[in-house]
Scaffold this motif. Structure first.
Motif, PDB file in Angstrom:
ATOM      1  N   SER A  71       0.834  -1.212   0.000  1.00 23.86           N
ATOM      2  CA  SER A  71       0.000   0.000   0.000  1.00 23.86           C
ATOM      3  C   SER A  71       0.864   1.255   0.000  1.00 23.86           C
ATOM      4  O   SER A  71       0.608   2.198  -0.756  1.00 23.86           O
ATOM      5  N   THR A  72       1.898   1.250   0.835  1.00 19.96           N
ATOM      6  CA  THR A  72       2.811   2.400   0.894  1.00 19.96           C
ATOM      7  C   THR A  72       3.500   2.599  -0.449  1.00 19.96           C
ATOM      8  O   THR A  72       3.609   3.734  -0.944  1.00 19.96           O
ATOM      9  N   ASN A  73       3.966   1.498  -1.062  1.00 16.08           N
ATOM     10  CA  ASN A  73       4.640   1.595  -2.357  1.00 16.08           C
ATOM     11  C   ASN A  73       3.699   2.100  -3.447  1.00 16.08           C
ATOM     12  O   ASN A  73       4.093   2.919  -4.282  1.00 16.08           O
ATOM     13  N   VAL A  74       2.465   1.620  -3.430  1.00 23.33           N
ATOM     14  CA  VAL A  74       1.489   2.048  -4.440  1.00 23.33           C
ATOM     15  C   VAL A  74       1.197   3.540  -4.283  1.00 23.33           C
ATOM     16  O   VAL A  74       1.133   4.278  -5.274  1.00 23.33           O
ATOM     17  N   GLN A  75       1.043   3.991  -3.037  1.00 20.67           N
ATOM     18  CA  GLN A  75       0.785   5.415  -2.809  1.00 20.67           C
ATOM     19  C   GLN A  75       1.957   6.260  -3.298  1.00 20.67           C
ATOM     20  O   GLN A  75       1.770   7.317  -3.918  1.00 20.67           O
ATOM     21  N   SER A  76       3.168   5.796  -3.034  1.00 21.17           N
ATOM     22  CA  SER A  76       4.357   6.530  -3.473  1.00 21.17           C
ATOM     23  C   SER A  76       4.433   6.579  -5.000  1.00 21.17           C
ATOM     24  O   SER A  76       4.729   7.629  -5.586  1.00 21.17           O
ATOM     25  N   GLN A  77       4.162   5.450  -5.639  1.00 22.26           N
ATOM     26  CA  GLN A  77       4.197   5.412  -7.103  1.00 22.26           C
ATOM     27  C   GLN A  77       3.089   6.274  -7.698  1.00 22.26           C
ATOM     28  O   GLN A  77       3.296   6.942  -8.715  1.00 22.26           O
ATOM     29  N   ALA A  78       1.916   6.268  -7.064  1.00 18.14           N
ATOM     30  CA  ALA A  78       0.813   7.100  -7.560  1.00 18.14           C
ATOM     31  C   ALA A  78       1.183   8.579  -7.470  1.00 18.14           C
ATOM     32  O   ALA A  78       0.901   9.354  -8.386  1.00 18.14           O
ATOM     33  N   GLN A  79       1.834   8.967  -6.382  1.00 15.84           N
ATOM     34  CA  GLN A  79       2.266  10.359  -6.235  1.00 15.84           C
ATOM     35  C   GLN A  79       3.291  10.710  -7.299  1.00 15.84           C
ATOM     36  O   GLN A  79       3.270  11.802  -7.876  1.00 15.84           O
ATOM     37  N   SER A  80       4.200   9.780  -7.591  1.00 15.37           N
ATOM     38  CA  SER A  80       5.213  10.000  -8.614  1.00 15.37           C
ATOM     39  C   SER A  80       4.569  10.172  -9.993  1.00 15.37           C
ATOM     40  O   SER A  80       4.945  11.061 -10.760  1.00 15.37           O
ATOM     41  N   VAL A  81       3.597   9.334 -10.287  1.00 16.05           N
ATOM     42  CA  VAL A  81       2.895   9.437 -11.575  1.00 16.05           C
ATOM     43  C   VAL A  81       2.156  10.771 -11.666  1.00 16.05           C
ATOM     44  O   VAL A  81       2.173  11.439 -12.708  1.00 16.05           O
ATOM     45  N   LYS A  82       1.536  11.188 -10.567  1.00 12.39           N
ATOM     46  CA  LYS A  82       0.826  12.472 -10.551  1.00 12.39           C
ATOM     47  C   LYS A  82       1.790  13.623 -10.823  1.00 12.39           C
ATOM     48  O   LYS A  82       1.499  14.520 -11.612  1.00 12.39           O
ATOM     49  N   THR A  83       2.953  13.586 -10.189  1.00 14.78           N
ATOM     50  CA  THR A  83       3.964  14.628 -10.387  1.00 14.78           C
ATOM     51  C   THR A  83       4.438  14.650 -11.837  1.00 14.78           C
ATOM     52  O   THR A  83       4.584  15.719 -12.450  1.00 14.78           O
ATOM     53  N   GLN A  84       4.674  13.470 -12.407  1.00  9.42           N
ATOM     54  CA  GLN A  84       5.119  13.390 -13.804  1.00  9.42           C
ATOM     55  C   GLN A  84       4.034  13.907 -14.748  1.00  9.42           C
ATOM     56  O   GLN A  84       4.331  14.608 -15.726  1.00  9.42           O
ATOM     57  N   ALA A  85       2.772  13.577 -14.460  1.00 11.84           N
ATOM     58  CA  ALA A  85       1.669  14.055 -15.300  1.00 11.84           C
ATOM     59  C   ALA A  85       1.576  15.576 -15.250  1.00 11.84           C
ATOM     60  O   ALA A  85       1.349  16.232 -16.280  1.00 11.84           O
ATOM     61  N   GLN A  86       1.769  16.149 -14.065  1.00  8.80           N
ATOM     62  CA  GLN A  86       1.741  17.607 -13.938  1.00  8.80           C
ATOM     63  C   GLN A  86       2.890  18.235 -14.722  1.00  8.80           C
ATOM     64  O   GLN A  86       2.727  19.274 -15.359  1.00  8.80           O
TER      65      GLN A  86
END
Length: 111
Positions: A71-86
């Motif tokens: 769960s922690t890893n998925v949240q971290s990866q989701a945040q990374s994807v969000k940052t890259q999308a921005q």
């Protein structure tokens, strides 16, 4: 002649042990106490059931830990994807702005 419980017949102890483990897996440790606490078990059968309970609880704890880690890893990866999308969105806006500037400076359609 002495009467034997059904749990003391061959194979019955193993069946009851399996039933106890399944009850614990489904209903929690309280059900295991209720299932293992009745009848004429010898200490070895109870010990086996207790070992099975300990093993299941240990495995459940391990699974919970792994789920937490995933769960922690998925949240971290989701945040990374969000940052890259921005970042991509910002770059797209920059390119659009450059195209608009180039088009207006050329006085034409930009082709």
């Amino acid at each position: 002649m002495e009467e034997q419980s059904s749990r003391s017949q061959p194979g019955a102890r193993r069946a009851w042990s399996i039933a106890a483990v399944l009850a614990i897996a489904v209903f929690g440790a309280g059900a295991g106490v209720a299932v293992t606490g009745c009848g004429g078990d010898d200490n070895n059968s109870s010990g086996n059931v207790n070992s099975a309970i300990d093993s299941i609880q240990s495995q459940a704890s391990s699974v919970q830990s792994q789920i937490s880690s995933v769960s922690t890893n998925v949240q971290s990866q989701a945040q990374s994807v969000k940052t890259q999308a921005q970042s991509v969105s910002t770059q797209v806006q920059s390119v659009k702005s450059q195209i608009s500037t180039a088009t207006s400076n050329s006085g034409g359609s930009g082709y």
